[in-house]
Design a protein around this motif. Sequence first.
Motif, PDB file in Angstrom:
ATOM      1  N   TYR A 156       6.631  16.816   2.046  1.00  0.00           N
ATOM      2  CA  TYR A 156       5.894  15.566   1.928  1.00  0.00           C
ATOM      3  C   TYR A 156       6.854  14.387   1.758  1.00  0.00           C
ATOM      4  O   TYR A 156       7.972  14.539   1.268  1.00  0.00           O
ATOM      5  CB  TYR A 156       4.965  15.614   0.714  1.00  0.00           C
ATOM      6  CG  TYR A 156       4.016  16.789   0.720  1.00  0.00           C
ATOM      7  CD1 TYR A 156       4.320  17.949   0.010  1.00  0.00           C
ATOM      8  CD2 TYR A 156       2.823  16.747   1.433  1.00  0.00           C
ATOM      9  CE1 TYR A 156       3.467  19.029   0.013  1.00  0.00           C
ATOM     10  CE2 TYR A 156       1.950  17.828   1.435  1.00  0.00           C
ATOM     11  CZ  TYR A 156       2.283  18.973   0.727  1.00  0.00           C
ATOM     12  OH  TYR A 156       1.427  20.046   0.728  1.00  0.00           O
ATOM     13  N   LEU A 157       6.367  13.222   2.125  1.00  0.00           N
ATOM     14  CA  LEU A 157       7.054  11.976   1.818  1.00  0.00           C
ATOM     15  C   LEU A 157       6.002  11.006   1.283  1.00  0.00           C
ATOM     16  O   LEU A 157       5.163  10.526   2.058  1.00  0.00           O
ATOM     17  CB  LEU A 157       7.753  11.393   3.046  1.00  0.00           C
ATOM     18  CG  LEU A 157       8.601  10.151   2.779  1.00  0.00           C
ATOM     19  CD1 LEU A 157       9.823  10.515   1.932  1.00  0.00           C
ATOM     20  CD2 LEU A 157       9.036   9.482   4.082  1.00  0.00           C
ATOM     21  N   GLN A 158       6.031  10.776  -0.016  1.00  0.00           N
ATOM     22  CA  GLN A 158       5.128   9.810  -0.638  1.00  0.00           C
ATOM     23  C   GLN A 158       5.763   8.433  -0.527  1.00  0.00           C
ATOM     24  O   GLN A 158       6.885   8.232  -0.992  1.00  0.00           O
ATOM     25  CB  GLN A 158       4.881  10.165  -2.105  1.00  0.00           C
ATOM     26  CG  GLN A 158       4.006   9.174  -2.838  1.00  0.00           C
ATOM     27  CD  GLN A 158       2.574   9.173  -2.337  1.00  0.00           C
ATOM     28  OE1 GLN A 158       1.992  10.218  -2.096  1.00  0.00           O
ATOM     29  NE2 GLN A 158       1.998   7.977  -2.177  1.00  0.00           N
ATOM     30  N   MET A 159       5.051   7.513   0.083  1.00  0.00           N
ATOM     31  CA  MET A 159       5.588   6.172   0.323  1.00  0.00           C
ATOM     32  C   MET A 159       4.723   5.156  -0.409  1.00  0.00           C
ATOM     33  O   MET A 159       3.534   5.015  -0.090  1.00  0.00           O
ATOM     34  CB  MET A 159       5.616   5.875   1.822  1.00  0.00           C
ATOM     35  CG  MET A 159       6.357   6.924   2.641  1.00  0.00           C
ATOM     36  SD  MET A 159       6.567   6.472   4.366  1.00  0.00           S
ATOM     37  CE  MET A 159       4.856   6.412   4.896  1.00  0.00           C
ATOM     38  N   ASN A 160       5.306   4.484  -1.381  1.00  0.00           N
ATOM     39  CA  ASN A 160       4.602   3.465  -2.158  1.00  0.00           C
ATOM     40  C   ASN A 160       5.225   2.099  -1.925  1.00  0.00           C
ATOM     41  O   ASN A 160       6.353   1.993  -1.424  1.00  0.00           O
ATOM     42  CB  ASN A 160       4.666   3.808  -3.643  1.00  0.00           C
ATOM     43  CG  ASN A 160       3.991   5.125  -3.981  1.00  0.00           C
ATOM     44  OD1 ASN A 160       3.032   5.536  -3.332  1.00  0.00           O
ATOM     45  ND2 ASN A 160       4.499   5.798  -4.996  1.00  0.00           N
ATOM     46  N   SER A 161       4.521   1.072  -2.300  1.00  0.00           N
ATOM     47  CA  SER A 161       5.009  -0.309  -2.178  1.00  0.00           C
ATOM     48  C   SER A 161       5.545  -0.574  -0.777  1.00  0.00           C
ATOM     49  O   SER A 161       6.640  -1.115  -0.604  1.00  0.00           O
ATOM     50  CB  SER A 161       6.094  -0.578  -3.226  1.00  0.00           C
ATOM     51  OG  SER A 161       5.607  -0.341  -4.526  1.00  0.00           O
ATOM     52  N   LEU A 162       4.772  -0.197   0.200  1.00  0.00           N
ATOM     53  CA  LEU A 162       5.231  -0.304   1.583  1.00  0.00           C
ATOM     54  C   LEU A 162       5.420  -1.759   2.005  1.00  0.00           C
ATOM     55  O   LEU A 162       4.678  -2.656   1.574  1.00  0.00           O
ATOM     56  CB  LEU A 162       4.252   0.398   2.515  1.00  0.00           C
ATOM     57  CG  LEU A 162       4.388   1.929   2.512  1.00  0.00           C
ATOM     58  CD1 LEU A 162       3.135   2.590   3.057  1.00  0.00           C
ATOM     59  CD2 LEU A 162       5.606   2.350   3.306  1.00  0.00           C
TER      60      LEU A 162
ATOM     61  N   VAL B 201       3.809   4.876  11.445  1.00  0.00           N
ATOM     62  CA  VAL B 201       3.463   4.140  10.230  1.00  0.00           C
ATOM     63  C   VAL B 201       3.591   2.657  10.538  1.00  0.00           C
ATOM     64  O   VAL B 201       4.648   2.199  10.983  1.00  0.00           O
ATOM     65  CB  VAL B 201       4.385   4.525   9.059  1.00  0.00           C
ATOM     66  CG1 VAL B 201       4.150   3.600   7.869  1.00  0.00           C
ATOM     67  CG2 VAL B 201       4.167   5.974   8.664  1.00  0.00           C
ATOM     68  N   THR B 202       2.511   1.918  10.326  1.00  0.00           N
ATOM     69  CA  THR B 202       2.503   0.484  10.565  1.00  0.00           C
ATOM     70  C   THR B 202       2.070  -0.218   9.288  1.00  0.00           C
ATOM     71  O   THR B 202       0.997   0.069   8.745  1.00  0.00           O
ATOM     72  CB  THR B 202       1.549   0.114  11.708  1.00  0.00           C
ATOM     73  OG1 THR B 202       1.930   0.819  12.893  1.00  0.00           O
ATOM     74  CG2 THR B 202       1.587  -1.385  11.981  1.00  0.00           C
ATOM     75  N   VAL B 203       2.923  -1.108   8.809  1.00  0.00           N
ATOM     76  CA  VAL B 203       2.634  -1.876   7.593  1.00  0.00           C
ATOM     77  C   VAL B 203       2.423  -3.325   8.002  1.00  0.00           C
ATOM     78  O   VAL B 203       3.351  -4.008   8.428  1.00  0.00           O
ATOM     79  CB  VAL B 203       3.781  -1.759   6.575  1.00  0.00           C
ATOM     80  CG1 VAL B 203       3.389  -2.480   5.282  1.00  0.00           C
ATOM     81  CG2 VAL B 203       4.128  -0.308   6.320  1.00  0.00           C
ATOM     82  N   SER B 204       1.193  -3.760   7.888  1.00  0.00           N
ATOM     83  CA  SER B 204       0.841  -5.102   8.363  1.00  0.00           C
ATOM     84  C   SER B 204      -0.433  -5.567   7.691  1.00  0.00           C
ATOM     85  O   SER B 204      -1.322  -4.768   7.387  1.00  0.00           O
ATOM     86  CB  SER B 204       0.656  -5.094   9.879  1.00  0.00           C
ATOM     87  OG  SER B 204       0.206  -6.350  10.340  1.00  0.00           O
TER      88      SER B 204
ATOM     89  N   GLY C 175       0.799  -1.210   0.000  1.00  0.00           N
ATOM     90  CA  GLY C 175       0.000   0.000   0.000  1.00  0.00           C
ATOM     91  C   GLY C 175       0.837   1.267   0.000  1.00  0.00           C
ATOM     92  O   GLY C 175       2.074   1.218  -0.052  1.00  0.00           O
ATOM     93  N   SER C 176       0.142   2.408   0.072  1.00  0.00           N
ATOM     94  CA  SER C 176       0.791   3.712   0.011  1.00  0.00           C
ATOM     95  C   SER C 176       0.295   4.623   1.119  1.00  0.00           C
ATOM     96  O   SER C 176      -0.853   4.495   1.584  1.00  0.00           O
ATOM     97  CB  SER C 176       0.508   4.384  -1.342  1.00  0.00           C
ATOM     98  OG  SER C 176       1.028   3.645  -2.413  1.00  0.00           O
TER      99      SER C 176
END
Length: 123
Positions: A80-86, A119-122, A16-17
């Motif tokens: 900004y910080l755009q974060m993709n493919s987390l 930021v939590t990627v799960s 996700g992003s």
Amino acid sequence: QLQLVESGGGLVQPGGSLRLSCAASGSTLARYAIGWFRQAPGKEREGVSSISSNSETTYYADSVRGRFTISRDNAKNTAYLQMNSLKPEDTAVYYCAALPHIATMNPLMYDYWGQGTQVTVSS
């Protein structure tokens, strides 16, 4: 006195992003380079990305290059910080920081810090 406030963190699934924002007040952000840093539990704070005051210079950590994009809108006093493919390993508290003009990935060089956003990627 420059003050920074991060927003945009949250819980996202792998792949996700998210877009983090760093809003400045108390001074014009145009005078400052911005850095994004992160710190996971039990780990040291690490540099993620930085951008010079005039946007001509950007740096990225190897672990995020090609997935994250740093940008700024000096008219809005916001970076900004755009974060993709987390990925799960991106899970951390993310901080923005500022220092006059010159971008660097060394956190010791930064004068002003925000309070951080989780930021939590799960799945």
